[in-house]
Design an enzyme around this catalytic site. Sequence first.
Site, PDB file in Angstrom:
ATOM      1  N   ASP A 128      33.231 -26.311  -9.522  1.00  0.00           N
ATOM      2  CA  ASP A 128      32.097 -27.110  -9.090  1.00  0.00           C
ATOM      3  C   ASP A 128      30.987 -26.106  -8.745  1.00  0.00           C
ATOM      4  OD1 ASP A 128      30.628 -29.346  -8.019  1.00  0.00           O
ATOM      5  OD2 ASP A 128      31.134 -28.571  -6.035  1.00  0.00           O
ATOM      6  N   LEU A 129      29.753 -26.563  -8.669  1.00  0.00           N
ATOM      7  CA  LEU A 129      28.632 -25.643  -8.401  1.00  0.00           C
ATOM      8  C   LEU A 129      28.170 -25.711  -6.939  1.00  0.00           C
ATOM      9  CD1 LEU A 129      26.335 -23.742  -9.449  1.00  0.00           C
ATOM     10  CD2 LEU A 129      25.040 -25.814  -9.956  1.00  0.00           C
ATOM     11  N   ASP A 130      27.585 -26.864  -6.587  1.00  0.00           N
ATOM     12  CA  ASP A 130      26.958 -27.018  -5.269  1.00  0.00           C
ATOM     13  C   ASP A 130      27.998 -26.917  -4.164  1.00  0.00           C
ATOM     14  OD1 ASP A 130      24.302 -27.660  -6.301  1.00  0.00           O
ATOM     15  OD2 ASP A 130      25.164 -29.557  -6.948  1.00  0.00           O
ATOM     16  N   THR A 186      23.854 -24.727  -2.298  1.00  0.00           N
ATOM     17  CA  THR A 186      22.869 -25.782  -2.541  1.00  0.00           C
ATOM     18  C   THR A 186      23.257 -27.145  -1.955  1.00  0.00           C
ATOM     19  OG1 THR A 186      23.914 -25.842  -4.693  1.00  0.00           O
ATOM     20  CG2 THR A 186      21.709 -24.875  -4.595  1.00  0.00           C
ATOM     21  N   LYS A 201      28.838 -35.695  -1.660  1.00  0.00           N
ATOM     22  CA  LYS A 201      29.174 -34.488  -2.416  1.00  0.00           C
ATOM     23  C   LYS A 201      29.906 -34.843  -3.701  1.00  0.00           C
ATOM     24  CE  LYS A 201      29.024 -31.255   1.415  1.00  0.00           C
ATOM     25  NZ  LYS A 201      29.759 -30.343   2.291  1.00  0.00           N
ATOM     26  N   SER A 228      30.086 -29.604 -13.015  1.00  0.00           N
ATOM     27  CA  SER A 228      29.220 -30.094 -11.939  1.00  0.00           C
ATOM     28  C   SER A 228      28.533 -31.380 -12.354  1.00  0.00           C
ATOM     29  CB  SER A 228      28.150 -29.031 -11.637  1.00  0.00           C
ATOM     30  OG  SER A 228      27.104 -29.580 -10.865  1.00  0.00           O
ATOM     31  N   ALA A 229      28.277 -32.258 -11.386  1.00  0.00           N
ATOM     32  CA  ALA A 229      27.547 -33.497 -11.675  1.00  0.00           C
ATOM     33  C   ALA A 229      26.044 -33.261 -11.748  1.00  0.00           C
ATOM     34  CB  ALA A 229      27.839 -34.524 -10.585  1.00  0.00           C
ATOM     35  N   LYS A 272      32.136 -37.917 -10.332  1.00  0.00           N
ATOM     36  CA  LYS A 272      33.408 -37.701  -9.658  1.00  0.00           C
ATOM     37  C   LYS A 272      33.537 -38.827  -8.633  1.00  0.00           C
ATOM     38  CE  LYS A 272      32.599 -32.738 -10.138  1.00  0.00           C
ATOM     39  NZ  LYS A 272      32.134 -31.489  -9.496  1.00  0.00           N
ATOM     40  N   GLU A 305      36.746 -26.780  -5.743  1.00  0.00           N
ATOM     41  CA  GLU A 305      35.897 -27.890  -5.306  1.00  0.00           C
ATOM     42  C   GLU A 305      35.644 -27.893  -3.804  1.00  0.00           C
ATOM     43  OE1 GLU A 305      34.104 -30.462  -5.634  1.00  0.00           O
ATOM     44  OE2 GLU A 305      34.147 -30.828  -7.769  1.00  0.00           O
ATOM     45  N   ASP A 306      34.445 -28.294  -3.385  1.00  0.00           N
ATOM     46  CA  ASP A 306      34.178 -28.467  -1.950  1.00  0.00           C
ATOM     47  C   ASP A 306      34.104 -29.945  -1.568  1.00  0.00           C
ATOM     48  OD1 ASP A 306      31.708 -29.029  -3.228  1.00  0.00           O
ATOM     49  OD2 ASP A 306      30.627 -28.598  -1.370  1.00  0.00           O
TER      50      ASP A 306
HETATM   51  C1  G6P Z   1      26.517 -32.398  -7.271  1.00  0.00           C
HETATM   52  C2  G6P Z   1      26.254 -32.484  -5.784  1.00  0.00           C
HETATM   53  C3  G6P Z   1      25.659 -33.816  -5.420  1.00  0.00           C
HETATM   54  C4  G6P Z   1      24.464 -34.141  -6.300  1.00  0.00           C
HETATM   55  C5  G6P Z   1      24.878 -34.131  -7.769  1.00  0.00           C
HETATM   56  C6  G6P Z   1      23.715 -34.388  -8.711  1.00  0.00           C
HETATM   57  O1  G6P Z   1      27.643 -33.149  -7.563  1.00  0.00           O
HETATM   58  O2  G6P Z   1      27.446 -32.282  -5.045  1.00  0.00           O
HETATM   59  O3  G6P Z   1      25.272 -33.777  -4.070  1.00  0.00           O
HETATM   60  O4  G6P Z   1      23.917 -35.392  -5.988  1.00  0.00           O
HETATM   61  O5  G6P Z   1      25.424 -32.851  -8.068  1.00  0.00           O
HETATM   62  O6  G6P Z   1      22.808 -33.318  -8.615  1.00  0.00           O
HETATM   63  P1  G6P Z   1      21.358 -33.270  -9.217  1.00  0.00           P
HETATM   64  O7  G6P Z   1      20.981 -31.809  -9.060  1.00  0.00           O
HETATM   65  O8  G6P Z   1      21.448 -33.661 -10.662  1.00  0.00           O
HETATM   66  O9  G6P Z   1      20.501 -34.186  -8.440  1.00  0.00           O
HETATM   67 MG    MG Z   2      30.136 -29.450  -4.543  1.00  0.00          MG
END
Ligand code: G6P
Ligand code: MG
Length: 215
Positions: free
Chosen positions: A9-11, A17, A45, A114-115, A145, A169-170
């Site tokens: 996962d990224l954020d 972020t 998240k 990542s989403a 997710k 994943e967080d």
């Molecule tokens: C990740 C984050 C979410 C965020 C989603 C979409 O999954 O954990 O908090 O809403 O990405 O991110 P974006 O940058 O496309 O708004």
């Molecule tokens: Mg995350």
Amino acid sequence: MNLKACLFDLDGVLVDTAVFHFQAWRRLANELGFDFTEHQNEQLKGISRMESLDRILAWGGVSLTEGEKLAWATRKNGWYLELVNQMTPADVLPGVRDFLENLREAGIKTALGSASKNAPLILERVGIADLFDAIVDGNQTSRSKPDPEVFVLGAKVLGVPPDECLVFEDALAGIEAAHRGGMKAVGVGSAAVLTEADALIPGFTSVSLQSLRLL
Ligand code: G6P
Ligand code: MG
């Protein structure tokens, strides 16, 4: 496990972020006349931008038209990007770059799962894009997710079966997504939140490949 690939996962896992998302969503809520807590934020998240907005509006008891929702989501993303655009390679979380390089040396494939639609921009800003064999993000997926879509697609692009993939994943929703995709999941963060994870790490500074293979 026969560890062949790691999916990240990224954020909140590779970069901090998740805090920027929280700040920007709170600003949106405040401008609409309400607030929400860090505890509520856990439920956002891993959840896509429009679905996050729907959840937040429900908390505030605010109903908007589809057009208004799009305008607010765009505004939120602008605030978020103001923060993202200040990021530099120094903002990769501690140990992440070394860990990704170690995986490469060990012949273990890497993918982003990542989403976020902003994932390519963030990876470029912090300078880790070239450490991934595959990048799957909100631009190629349509189901948030805990749906496993993002990880299943990542494993497919890498050509690795799910039971040889490990997810980092967080988010609770992300751990569930990994499990639904037939993968083990390492929680990055606190045991209080990531109750379903197969293992927990506080971050990447002292992760050993050996211990991951024991999962
Ligand atoms: C990740 C984050 C979410 C965020 C989603 C979409 O999954 O954990 O908090 O809403 O990405 O991110 P974006 O940058 O496309 O708004
Ligand atoms: Mg995350």
